[in-house]
Design a protein around this motif. Structure first.
Motif, PDB file in Angstrom:
ATOM      1  N   SER A  95       0.804  -1.219   0.000  1.00 36.26           N
ATOM      2  CA  SER A  95       0.000   0.000   0.000  1.00 36.26           C
ATOM      3  C   SER A  95       0.837   1.269   0.000  1.00 36.26           C
ATOM      4  N   ALA A  96       2.052   1.200   0.558  1.00 37.34           N
ATOM      5  CA  ALA A  96       2.897   2.384   0.622  1.00 37.34           C
ATOM      6  C   ALA A  96       4.356   1.950   0.640  1.00 37.34           C
ATOM      7  N   PRO A  97       5.252   2.781   0.086  1.00 34.68           N
ATOM      8  CA  PRO A  97       6.684   2.436   0.112  1.00 34.68           C
ATOM      9  C   PRO A  97       7.166   2.202   1.540  1.00 34.68           C
ATOM     10  N   GLY A  98       7.817   1.090   1.763  1.00 32.73           N
ATOM     11  CA  GLY A  98       8.304   0.764   3.092  1.00 32.73           C
ATOM     12  C   GLY A  98       7.283   0.071   3.967  1.00 32.73           C
ATOM     13  N   GLY A  99       6.030   0.012   3.518  1.00 29.72           N
ATOM     14  CA  GLY A  99       4.993  -0.647   4.294  1.00 29.72           C
ATOM     15  C   GLY A  99       4.970  -2.136   4.040  1.00 29.72           C
ATOM     16  N   PRO A 100       4.129  -2.863   4.779  1.00 28.38           N
ATOM     17  CA  PRO A 100       4.071  -4.319   4.608  1.00 28.38           C
ATOM     18  C   PRO A 100       3.540  -4.708   3.235  1.00 28.38           C
ATOM     19  N   THR A 101       4.017  -5.821   2.741  1.00 31.69           N
ATOM     20  CA  THR A 101       3.562  -6.370   1.465  1.00 31.69           C
ATOM     21  C   THR A 101       2.720  -7.607   1.731  1.00 31.69           C
ATOM     22  N   VAL A 102       1.563  -7.680   1.116  1.00 36.45           N
ATOM     23  CA  VAL A 102       0.690  -8.848   1.222  1.00 36.45           C
ATOM     24  C   VAL A 102       0.773  -9.619  -0.083  1.00 36.45           C
ATOM     25  N   SER A 103       1.043 -10.917   0.027  1.00 41.67           N
ATOM     26  CA  SER A 103       1.205 -11.757  -1.156  1.00 41.67           C
ATOM     27  C   SER A 103       0.222 -12.918  -1.112  1.00 41.67           C
ATOM     28  N   PHE A 104      -0.133 -13.398  -2.294  1.00 39.00           N
ATOM     29  CA  PHE A 104      -1.050 -14.534  -2.417  1.00 39.00           C
ATOM     30  C   PHE A 104      -0.361 -15.641  -3.209  1.00 39.00           C
ATOM     31  N   GLU A 105      -0.594 -16.873  -2.776  1.00 38.10           N
ATOM     32  CA  GLU A 105       0.017 -17.997  -3.484  1.00 38.10           C
ATOM     33  C   GLU A 105      -0.919 -19.196  -3.514  1.00 38.10           C
ATOM     34  N   ASP A 106      -0.724 -20.013  -4.526  1.00 37.42           N
ATOM     35  CA  ASP A 106      -1.507 -21.230  -4.724  1.00 37.42           C
ATOM     36  C   ASP A 106      -0.756 -22.396  -4.086  1.00 37.42           C
ATOM     37  N   ARG A 107      -1.345 -22.994  -3.065  1.00 39.46           N
ATOM     38  CA  ARG A 107      -0.770 -24.168  -2.419  1.00 39.46           C
ATOM     39  C   ARG A 107      -1.713 -25.342  -2.628  1.00 39.46           C
ATOM     40  N   ASN A 108      -1.389 -26.162  -3.610  1.00 38.73           N
ATOM     41  CA  ASN A 108      -2.210 -27.336  -3.905  1.00 38.73           C
ATOM     42  C   ASN A 108      -3.661 -26.958  -4.187  1.00 38.73           C
ATOM     43  N   GLN A 109      -3.836 -25.995  -5.086  1.00 40.79           N
ATOM     44  CA  GLN A 109      -5.154 -25.515  -5.512  1.00 40.79           C
ATOM     45  C   GLN A 109      -5.962 -24.901  -4.358  1.00 40.79           C
TER      46      GLN A 109
END
Length: 388
Positions: A95-109
């Motif tokens: 959301s902002a430089p230096g702020g936390p990053t939220v990531s999404f991933e596929d784990r076994n569908q």
């Protein structure tokens, strides 16, 4: 409804009177409640209930087919749905430089979300929203009492395909689980799920996710659907409650069980300057002068009526073109003595919505129509750019 053509001084006096009357009507509206429009948003039972919609199709195939393709029927999706995975998996948002990053991933569908500011990832069990405006990840957990609670994801998907901050989420100073989402207690969890399903089986505090009936279907809006279906199968009298039997306020409040009701807010909260109210279409409509004064119009054989269903067929997606809505406005606003006053702006000849019901940037990447029909002031939420 526009002000009459008068001198500036008289116009100001008239505007002041209108404001006073509107605040008075707000106080009246907040005090109006109806037992017929106060009902549980979802049918909460310990056991699974056979969806009435499957039986409705025997007599109403066309409506049921349209409903199956409508946003109302897609208000809840699985976290392993292929479409959900395609929209989220492999993507991240900061959301902002230096702020936390939220990531999404596929784990076994199965969709999971994680953050560089949180100790561990959490599984996305459900997705709230049809995708017409947004889709928000939801994770479930069980509290110390054994009851279901949810975590509302801090990052949502917005059309045409962007990730952004979920309205109300704060990622600026987030830590712990906050970067991933906001926890909600059991009562709030039931309310949230209650607006995304038709049947919500709950047993000893736990939502039976294996047996819930996702989406908003027939019986959710038509009280007595089960009795009506049984009566039709047995050749008995009809027992389904008709929305035409509801008053306009009862009808708007029925939609407002999920889209919010004006009588759930205080007079201070009912201010057109509050951008958040744009999210609650039924609240805005109920506060509109067109709605409050509709009984004063002489509609001839058929009295003028304004509620949510005047413009929207809940069985279908909302019209994206402005022309049908303008035609609805012109059914009441016109040159006849029995009609409401015509708008004096040249713009009304082409699109009165751009002035009186504009699109508003409610949050980052979220643009909604302001349903508080009025002559807008400089202090009102700014309209979104036409490109939105």
């Amino acid at each position: 409804m526009p002000l009459p053509r008068t001198s500036n001084g008289v116009r100001l006096v008239f505007a002041g009177v209108v404001i006073v009357l509107c605040w008075g009507m707000q106080a009246w509206l907040i005090g109006q409640r109806s037992d017929r429009s106060s009902f549980d948003p979802a049918l909460r039972t310990a056991d699974a209930v056979a969806p009435v919609a499957e039986r409705c199709a025997a007599c109403h195939p066309g409506v049921c087919q349209e409903m199956a393709a409508s946003p109302h029927s897609r208000t809840l999706s699985d976290g392993h749905d292929p479409q959900i995975l395609s929209r989220f998996a492999g993507r991240s948002y900061q959301s902002a430089p230096g702020g936390p990053t939220v990531s999404f991933e596929d784990r076994n569908q199965q969709l999971w979300m994680k953050s560089d500011a949180s100790p561990e990832a959490i599984r996305v069990d459900w997705m709230f929203g049809s995708g017409r405006h947004a889709m928000t990840p939801v994770s479930l957990m069980v509290n110390s009492d054994g009851a279901t609670e949810l975590i509302e994801g801090s990052v949502s998907w917005f059309p045409p395909g962007e990730l952004g901050v979920t309205p109300g989420a704060n990622l600026t100073d987030a830590s712990g689980i906050a970067p991933l989402g906001a926890p909600h207690d059991h009562a709030t969890t039931l309310e949230c799920f209650g607006c995304h399903v038709t049947h919500l089986p709950v047993e000893r505090g736990r939502i039976r996710t294996d047996a819930l009936f996702r989406g908003v279907s027939c019986e959710r809006c038509h009280a007595g659907g089960e009795q009506h279906a049984r009566a039709m199968e047995q050749g008995g009298p009809l027992s389904l409650q008709s929305w035409s039997d509801l008053t306009p306020l009862e009808s708007v409040n029925r939609c407002g069980e999920c889209h919010r009701r004006a009588d759930q807010l205080t007079p201070e909260e009912l201010s057109p300057e509050r951008t958040v109210l744009v999210r609650f279409a039924s609240v805005g409509l109920a506060m509109s002068r067109c709605f409050l004064e509709q009984g004063q119009l002489d509609g001839g054989e058929k009295s003028a009526r304004l509620d949510c269903l005047t413009c929207h067929d809940p069985h279908r997606p909302a019209e994206k073109s402005f022309q049908p809505y303008v035609q609805t406005c012109l059914q009441c606003h016109g040159p006849q003595k029995s009609q409401a006053r015509e708008c004096t702006s040249p713009q009304s000849a082409s699109n009165c919505l751009s002035c009186h019901m504009p699109s508003v940037n409610v949050a980052d990447k979220l643009v909604l129509t302001d349903h508080w029909i009025r002559v807008r002031k400089d202090s009102d939420p700014p309209a979104a750019a036409e490109s939105n």
